[in-house]
Design a protein around this motif. Structure first.
Motif, short mmCIF file in Angstrom:
data_model
loop_
_atom_site.label_atom_id
_atom_site.label_comp_id
_atom_site.label_asym_id
_atom_site.label_seq_id
_atom_site.Cartn_x
_atom_site.Cartn_y
_atom_site.Cartn_z
N ALA A 170 27.27 60.32 28.53
CA ALA A 170 28.66 60.57 28.13
C ALA A 170 29.61 60.15 29.25
CB ALA A 170 28.85 62.04 27.79
N TYR A 171 30.84 59.80 28.87
CA TYR A 171 31.77 59.25 29.88
C TYR A 171 32.21 60.28 30.91
CZ TYR A 171 35.24 60.81 26.33
OH TYR A 171 35.96 61.52 25.41
N ARG A 172 31.91 61.55 30.68
CA ARG A 172 32.25 62.53 31.72
C ARG A 172 31.24 62.51 32.87
NH1 ARG A 172 30.47 65.30 27.24
NH2 ARG A 172 28.60 66.60 27.46
N TYR A 173 30.10 61.83 32.65
CA TYR A 173 29.07 61.78 33.69
C TYR A 173 29.07 60.46 34.47
CZ TYR A 173 27.16 65.74 31.07
OH TYR A 173 27.00 66.93 30.44
N THR A 174 29.53 59.40 33.87
CA THR A 174 29.44 58.09 34.52
C THR A 174 30.73 57.75 35.26
OG1 THR A 174 30.19 56.96 32.51
CG2 THR A 174 27.81 57.26 32.79
N GLU A 175 30.62 56.79 36.17
CA GLU A 175 31.77 56.33 36.95
C GLU A 175 31.81 54.81 36.93
OE1 GLU A 175 30.92 58.05 40.75
OE2 GLU A 175 31.98 59.90 40.29
N ALA A 176 32.99 54.26 37.20
CA ALA A 176 33.12 52.81 37.09
C ALA A 176 34.25 52.29 37.96
CB ALA A 176 33.36 52.41 35.63
N ARG A 177 34.18 50.99 38.21
CA ARG A 177 35.25 50.24 38.85
C ARG A 177 35.05 48.77 38.48
NH1 ARG A 177 33.17 50.77 45.16
NH2 ARG A 177 31.30 49.45 44.91
N LEU A 178 35.99 47.93 38.80
CA LEU A 178 35.92 46.52 38.45
C LEU A 178 34.93 45.78 39.35
CD1 LEU A 178 39.71 45.72 37.96
CD2 LEU A 178 38.01 45.98 36.15
N THR A 179 34.30 44.73 38.80
CA THR A 179 33.51 43.83 39.64
C THR A 179 34.44 42.78 40.26
OG1 THR A 179 33.08 42.31 37.81
CG2 THR A 179 31.51 44.11 38.13
N ARG A 180 33.94 42.05 41.22
CA ARG A 180 34.76 41.02 41.86
C ARG A 180 35.14 39.92 40.87
NH1 ARG A 180 35.31 41.97 47.06
NH2 ARG A 180 33.74 43.23 48.16
N LEU A 181 34.23 39.61 39.94
CA LEU A 181 34.56 38.59 38.96
C LEU A 181 35.69 39.05 38.05
CD1 LEU A 181 33.79 35.79 37.84
CD2 LEU A 181 32.28 36.97 36.24
N ALA A 182 35.72 40.33 37.72
CA ALA A 182 36.79 40.85 36.86
C ALA A 182 38.15 40.73 37.55
CB ALA A 182 36.51 42.30 36.48
N THR A 183 38.17 40.94 38.87
CA THR A 183 39.45 40.78 39.58
C THR A 183 39.94 39.34 39.53
OG1 THR A 183 38.32 40.42 41.70
CG2 THR A 183 38.86 42.69 41.12
N GLU A 184 39.00 38.39 39.40
CA GLU A 184 39.40 36.98 39.27
C GLU A 184 40.07 36.74 37.91
OE1 GLU A 184 39.22 35.29 41.82
OE2 GLU A 184 37.48 35.89 43.02
N LEU A 185 39.67 37.48 36.90
CA LEU A 185 40.31 37.35 35.60
C LEU A 185 41.73 37.91 35.65
CD1 LEU A 185 37.46 38.48 33.15
CD2 LEU A 185 38.11 36.15 33.76
N LEU A 186 41.97 38.89 36.52
CA LEU A 186 43.26 39.56 36.59
C LEU A 186 44.18 39.00 37.68
CD1 LEU A 186 41.68 43.07 36.24
CD2 LEU A 186 43.49 42.28 34.72
N GLU A 187 43.64 38.14 38.53
CA GLU A 187 44.43 37.67 39.66
C GLU A 187 45.70 36.95 39.20
OE1 GLU A 187 43.80 34.54 43.30
OE2 GLU A 187 42.16 35.92 42.84
N ASP A 188 46.82 37.22 39.91
CA ASP A 188 48.14 36.62 39.65
C ASP A 188 48.80 37.15 38.39
OD1 ASP A 188 47.87 35.03 41.92
OD2 ASP A 188 46.90 33.42 40.79
N ILE A 189 48.27 38.25 37.82
CA ILE A 189 48.89 38.77 36.60
C ILE A 189 50.28 39.34 36.89
CG2 ILE A 189 48.01 41.14 36.76
CD1 ILE A 189 47.45 40.92 33.71
N ASP A 190 50.55 39.68 38.18
CA ASP A 190 51.84 40.23 38.56
C ASP A 190 52.85 39.14 38.92
OD1 ASP A 190 50.42 39.43 40.75
OD2 ASP A 190 51.04 41.10 42.04
N LYS A 191 52.50 37.88 38.67
CA LYS A 191 53.40 36.77 39.00
C LYS A 191 53.96 36.10 37.75
CE LYS A 191 51.41 35.62 43.52
NZ LYS A 191 50.88 34.54 44.38
N GLU A 192 54.06 36.90 36.70
CA GLU A 192 54.64 36.41 35.44
C GLU A 192 53.90 35.20 34.89
OE1 GLU A 192 58.76 35.72 36.15
OE2 GLU A 192 59.17 37.79 36.73
N THR A 193 52.56 35.20 35.11
CA THR A 193 51.76 34.06 34.65
C THR A 193 51.42 34.16 33.17
OG1 THR A 193 49.81 35.27 35.42
CG2 THR A 193 50.73 33.60 36.89
N VAL A 194 51.44 35.37 32.61
CA VAL A 194 51.13 35.56 31.19
C VAL A 194 52.23 36.38 30.56
CG1 VAL A 194 48.63 35.38 31.51
CG2 VAL A 194 49.72 37.60 31.72
N ARG A 195 52.25 36.33 29.25
CA ARG A 195 53.29 37.05 28.50
C ARG A 195 52.87 38.50 28.30
NH1 ARG A 195 54.83 37.64 22.96
NH2 ARG A 195 52.86 36.67 22.34
#
Length: 866
Positions: free
Chosen positions: A134-159
Motif C-alpha cells: 500500500a502507498y502508506r508503506y512505500t517511498e519514492a523519488r524521481l530517477t535521473r532520467l525522469a529529471t531529464e524529461l522535466l529539465e527546462d520546464i520552468d523556461k516556458e518551453t512547453v504550454r
C-alpha cells in the motif's frame, strides 16, 4: 432533458414551455451519439493514449510533474508514496487513488519499464505477479532520467493549461530530452482503439535520431539497421525481424518473443535452465503452467521443476529424464507455454491531440520537431533573461561612471521616487535601471567590483550574441539537439538486453546439436534409441560381445544401423508407408535401455511394422530410392518424391496382399543390385534394369522365387566390393562380388551360401571393405564388434566361418558396418572371448559410423517367420 411528447425529424428546437424552463427536444439516438463521442475523446486524449512528444499519458505526466514540484529529485530524501498520490489527486488528476498509485508503481518496476522513471523504496511488486505494498508503506523519488524529461520546464518551453478546478496550472507535455515513447514504450486501450508500443534501447534510438538529424532523407532501411528491434527489460529473444519491420514501416506488426535458455549437464541427466522470460510474462504463472502440463502428461520428459531465482537473477530449472532429448522438450515448451509469446505492436500515439498510427520515422521526426520547439523556446527565454540583465548592467555601469553626480542627485532628492525620476531624466535611464542603481550597495563601488561589473556585462553580451546566432541558424539548433542526445546516451544508455535471433520458421534447432555419429537400434516391438558409436569397443572375431539393449523375452533387436545426428530418418513400414524423423530427435539411451516406442515419435499406426530406415541428408532429384519386397519385387523412385514431409506420413509403395516391404536403399548410378533369399539364393543385375517409377506404384520383378523362399536382403554395390553373408547361427563369410554372375532382372539367381544345420538360414547380406568394422547383434541383444578384415574371403557356395559364439537359443538378427578412421592394431589384440559391460576393458578405437545417403537399414526378416 428529453421530451417524449414529440419526435421531430429536424434539428432540436428550444422551447419555453414548462413554467419558464428551457426544454430542449431532440432524438435520443442523437443525444447518445454526441455524448458517447465526447466520452470517447475524453478517454482517448485524457487517459489511454500517450503523446508522441514525451511518450507519457496524462496520469504519468502529472505524477512526474507533482514529484518535481515536491522536489523529490535524485539525491534528496525519499517521501511516502501517499504524499505523491495525494498531491497528484488534489492538484491535477481528479480520479481514483488506485489509478494514480498503480501508474506510479509501474514506473518503478524495472521489469515493466526499460528505463524506470521513479526510484522506489519498499515493495513495488515482482515479476511473479506479487502486488505492491500500500502507498502508506512505500517511498519514492524521481530517477535521473525522469529529471531529464522535466529539465527546462520552468523556461516556458512547453504550454501550461489550468488544472481541473482552475486553481493551478499543469503542463500539456514535458520538454523530454530523450525519446521516451520508444525507449519505454506504452500500452493502453481507449474506445475503439489501442496502443502497444514495445520498449527500445536508448543508445540505438539516440543513434537513429542523430542519423536523422544528419540526413533528414535517411531511408527506412537505414533507420531499421540502426534500431534493430525492441529491447525488453526482461531480456529474452526476438525471433525474426519480419514483425519488427512490419511495425516500423506500417505501425503494426507481430513480434515473437522467446525465453533465453541453455542446457546444463548434471549427474542425474540434462536440464534446461531458463534465465530470461518474454516481456510481461508472469514467472510464477509460467512455472505453474509447466507443472500442469507435466501432470496432464503433455510433457512426459520432465522429471523435476523448481524456481531457483534470487537477487542475483532468474533461474528456472527444468530437470529432464535420462532418455529425453533436451531440444525436443524445449520446442514443446515454446509451443505449449508462455516461454514463447507474441507482442502485438501498434504504434498509436497522439499527434496534436489526434490519435494516429505511426511509423518509426514519423515517431522520431515528431520527437525531433518537439525538441526543436523546446530549444527555440528555451533559447528565446534565455535571450530575454540575458537582455534584461544586460539592460540592468548597462544602467549600473552608467551609474558607476558618474558616481559622484549620482550620489549628489540621490542626496538632493526628497525620496526614492523623486531620485528615480531625476536619474531617469538626467542619464536617460529606464525605471528598472534607476531602481537597480538605487538598490546598489556601496561595496559595488570598489575597484574590484567595478571590474567584475564590466566582465559580467561583456559576458552577457557574448551570451546574447550566441543565443541570437542559435535563433538565426536551424543547423545550430539541430546540432544542440544532437549533442544533448549524445549526452543522454552516454549518461543513461546501456547494452541491449534482448537478442534479435532468427525467425521461428528459420530457427534451426539442429544448429545447436553436434553432428555426431550415432548407432541406432530398433527392436522387433518397435523400440528405438540412439547411442554414440564410442559406446561399443572393438573385439576379435568370435568374442562374446557387449550387451547393446535390454529386451524382454518376447522382444529382440531387429535392426541396427549407423547415421549422423543431423540426418533425416525415412521410416518405412512393411505396409509400404513412409514417415520422417530426425536422428537427434531419437531419445539417447544407455546400452542396457530399451529405448522409446517409435509410435510415440512418429504418427505410425500401432499395427504397422518397421521394414527399413534410411538416413538422408537432402531430398535430391538426382538420387533414387530402391525398394525390395518379400516376394521379390523391386521399385526405383526419385528421392525428391519423398521430400514433402508430412506429419501423418505417406504411401511410399503399393504393396499387394500377401507381400510386404523388406528393405529400402538409396541407389547410386551404374551400381549393381543384389537380392538374397532366406534359402541361400542371390541374384545380381545392373541398376539400369530397374527403370524409374512414380511413388504410388508396386514395381517390377527383381528375383524369381522357388517354393516358400523369400527375399531377406538387398545390397547395392560396385564390382570392387566384397559381399558379406551372415547366417542366423553366427556363421559368416566374405565373397567377391564377381563370383555372382551378372544377369538380367527377374531370374532365379545363383547359390549365395550353402545352407546347412550348422549355418542356419541367411539373415543378412552387406557390401563391405577391409577398412570397415562389423557390428553383429543377436536376438537376445548381445552386440559384437570386430574388424571385417578378420573375416576370410572364400567361395560363394560355402558355409563360412564362426563370427560370434551364441548362447543356447540365441540367434543372429542383424549386422551393421563401422568405418575405422584411426586404426591401431593393438586395439584388436587380446580382446578375443572377453565379455565387456562397458568400454573400459581395453582401449577404444577412434571410429565413426558410416552414414552417407547410400547407407540405410540393412535389416533382415527371418526368425519371426519360423
Amino acid at each position: 432533458m428529453v421530451d417524449d411528447t414529440e419526435l421531430p425529424t429536424d434539428d432540436a428546437q428550444p422551447s419555453d414551455e414548462g413554467g419558464g424552463q428551457r426544454v430542449l427536444t431532440r432524438l435520443l439516438e442523437d443525444e447518445m451519439r454526441e455524448s458517447f463521442i465526447d466520452y470517447s475523446m475524453s478517454v482517448i486524449v485524457q487517459r489511454a493514449l500517450p503523446d508522441v512528444r514525451d511518450g507519457l499519458k496524462p496520469v504519468h505526466r502529472r505524477i512526474l510533474y507533482a514529484m518535481s514540484e515536491l522536489s523529490l529529485t535524485p539525491g534528496r530524501p525519499y517521501k511516502k508514496s501517499a504524499t505523491v498520490v495525494g498531491d497528484v489527486l488534489g492538484k491535477y488528476h481528479p480520479h481514483g487513488d488506485s489509478a494514480v498509485y498503480d501508474s506510479m508503481v509501474r514506473m518503478v518496476q524495472d521489469f515493466s519499464l526499460r528505463y524506470p522513471l521513479v526510484d522506489g523504496q519498499g515493495n513495488f511488486g515482482s515479476i511473479d505477479g506479487d502486488s505492491a505494498a500500500a502507498y502508506r508503506y512505500t517511498e519514492a523519488r524521481l530517477t535521473r532520467l525522469a529529471t531529464e524529461l522535466l529539465e527546462d520546464i520552468d523556461k516556458e518551453t512547453v504550454r501550461f493549461v489550468p488544472n481541473f478546478d482552475g486553481q493551478k496550472e499543469e503542463p500539456t507535455v514535458l520538454p523530454a530530452k530523450v525519446p521516451n515513447l520508444l525507449i519505454n514504450g506504452s500500452s493502453g486501450i481507449a474506445v475503439g482503439m489501442a496502443t502497444n508500443i514495445p520498449p527500445h534501447n536508448l543508445r540505438e534510438v539516440v543513434d537513429a535520431c542523430i542519423a536523422l538529424i544528419d540526413d533528414p532523407e535517411l531511408s527506412q532501411e537505414e533507420l531499421e539497421a540502426i534500431v534493430k528491434g525492441p529491447d525488453f527489460p526482461t531480456g529474452g529473444l526476438v525471433c525474426g525481424r519480419q514483425g519488427v519491420v512490419d511495425a516500423y514501416r506500417t505501425g503494426r506488426g507481430r513480434v515473437v518473443m522467446r525465453a533465453r535458455t541453455h542446457i546444463e549437464e548434471h549427474e542425474r541427466g540434462e536440464r534446461i535452465i531458463v534465465t530470461e522470460l518474454p516481456f510481461m510474462v508472469n514467472k510464477a504463472r509460467l512455472v505453474e503452467q509447466i507443472a500442469q502440463l507435466v501432470r496432464d502428461k503433455k510433457l512426459d520428459s520432465i522429471r523435476d521443476l523448481r524456481d531457483e531465482s534470487d537477487r542475483d537473477g532468474m533461474r528456472i530449472v527444468i530437470e529432464l529424464k535420462r532418455d529425453a532429448v533436451p531440444y525436443v522438450v524445449l520446442n514443446r515448451l515454446f509451443k505449449h507455454t508462455q516461454m514463447q509469446s507474441t507482442f502485438g505492436t501498434i504504434l498509436l500515439a497522439l499527434v496534436d491531440g489526434v490519435p494516429r498510427v505511426l511509423t518509426l520515422r514519423q515517431i522520431l521526426k515528431y520527437f525531433l520537431d518537439h525538441r526543436h520547439e523546446v530549444v527555440v523556446r528555451r533559447t528565446e527565454y534565455d535571450l530575454g533573461k540575458a537582455k534584461d540583465r544586460e539592460h540592468i548592467l548597462e544602467g549600473l555601469k552608467i551609474a558607476v561612471d558618474n558616481i559622484d553626480e549620482v550620489i549628489k542627485i540621490i542626496r538632493a532628492s526628497r525620496d526614492s521616487d523623486s531620485a528615480s525620476t531625476t536619474l531617469q531624466e538626467r542619464f536617460g535611464l529606464s525605471e528598472r535601471q534607476a531602481k537597480a542603481i538605487l538598490d546598489m550597495r556601496l561595496a559595488r563601488l570598489t575597484g574590484l567590483e567595478m571590474e567584475k561589473l564590466e566582465a559580467e556585462l561583456a559576458e552577457i553580451r557574448a551570451t546574447i550574441a550566441e543565443l541570437e546566432s542559435i535563433l538565426a541558424s536551424h543547423e545550430k539548433r539541430m546540432g544542440i539537439i544532437a549533442d544533448e542526445l549524445r549526452a543522454m546516451a552516454d549518461q543513461h544508455g546501456n547494452e541491449r538486453r534482448t537478442e534479435i535471433a532468427g525467425s521461428v520458421g528459420d530457427f534451426n534447432m539442429e544448429d545447436l546439436i553436434p553432428d555426431d555419429d550415432m548407432v541406432i537400434t530398433v527392436s522387433r516391438q518397435g523400440y528405438i534409441k540412439r547411442q554414440s558409436v564410442d559406446t561399443y569397443r572393438a573385439q576379435r572375431r568370435g568374442g562374446r560381445g557387449l550387451r547393446g539393449m535390454t529386451t524382454k523375452d518376447e522382444d529382440w533387436i531387429e535392426h541396427i544401423f549407423s547415421a549422423s545426428a543431423h540426418d533425416t530418418l525415412m521410416i518405412f513400414t512393411r505396409q509400404g508407408q513412409c514417415y520422417w524423423l530426425k536422428v537427434w530427435q531419437i531419445p539417447e539411451g544407455s546400452r542396457q535401455s530399451r529405448g522409446r516406442p517409435i509410435v510415440n515419435l512418429v504418427s505410425m499406426a500401432r499395427d504397422e511394422e518397421l521394414a527399413a530406415v534410411v538416413p538422408v541428408r537432402e531430398f535430391s532429384e538426382d538420387q533414387y530410392l530402391l525398394f525390395a519386397t518379400r516376394m521379390g519385387k523391386i521399385k526405383k523412385t526419385a528421392l525428391a518424391a519423398y521430400g514433402n514431409i508430412r506429419s501423418v506420413g505417406l504411401n511410399a509403395i503399393n504393396i499387394r496382399e500377401g507381400d510386404r516391404l523388406i528393405d529400402v536403399k538409396i541407389i547410386e548410378p551404374e551400381s549393381q543390385i543384389l537380392l538374397a533369399t532366406r534359402k541361400g539364393m542371390a541374384i545380381r543385375f545392373p541398376e539400369s534394369d530397374a527403370r524409374p517409377m512414380g511413388r504410388a506404384t508396386e514395381g517390377v520383378r527383381g528375383i524369381n522365387l522357388r517354393g516358400d523362399d523369400y527375399v531377406i536382403g538387398l545390397v547395392t554395390t560396385r564390382e570392387d566390393a566384397n559381399l558379406l553373408v551372415v547366417t542366423e547361427l553366427g556363421m559368416g563369410k566374405r565373397t567377391e562380388v564377381d563370383a555372382y554372375r551378372l544377369q538380367g532382372r527377374g531370374g532365379y539367381g545363383v547359390i549365395n551360401v550353402k545352407v546347412t544345420e550348422r549355418t542356419g538360414e541367411v539373415v543378412a547380406i552387406k557390401a563391405v571393405t577391409d577398412e570397415e568394422q562389423l557390428m553383429v547383434i543377436t536376438r537376445k541383444g548381445v552386440v559384437n564388434r570386430q574388424a571385417v578384415s578378420e573375416i576370410r574371403t572364400i567361395g560363394r557356395a560355402t558355409q563360412g566361418v564362426r563370427l560370434i559364439n551364441l548362447d543356447k537359443g540365441d540367434l543372429v538378427m542383424d549386422v551393421a558396418r563401422v568405418v575405422v578412421e584411426d586404426e591401431d592394431d593393438e586395439l584388436l589384440e587380446g580382446a578375443e572371448g572377453v565379455e565387456g559391460l562397458d568400454g573400459e576393458d581395453g582401449a577404444e578405437p577412434v571410429a565413426s559410423v558410416e552414414g552417407g545417403a547410400d547407407e540405410g537399414a540393412e535389416g533382415a526378416e527371418g526368425v519371426d517367420e519360423e
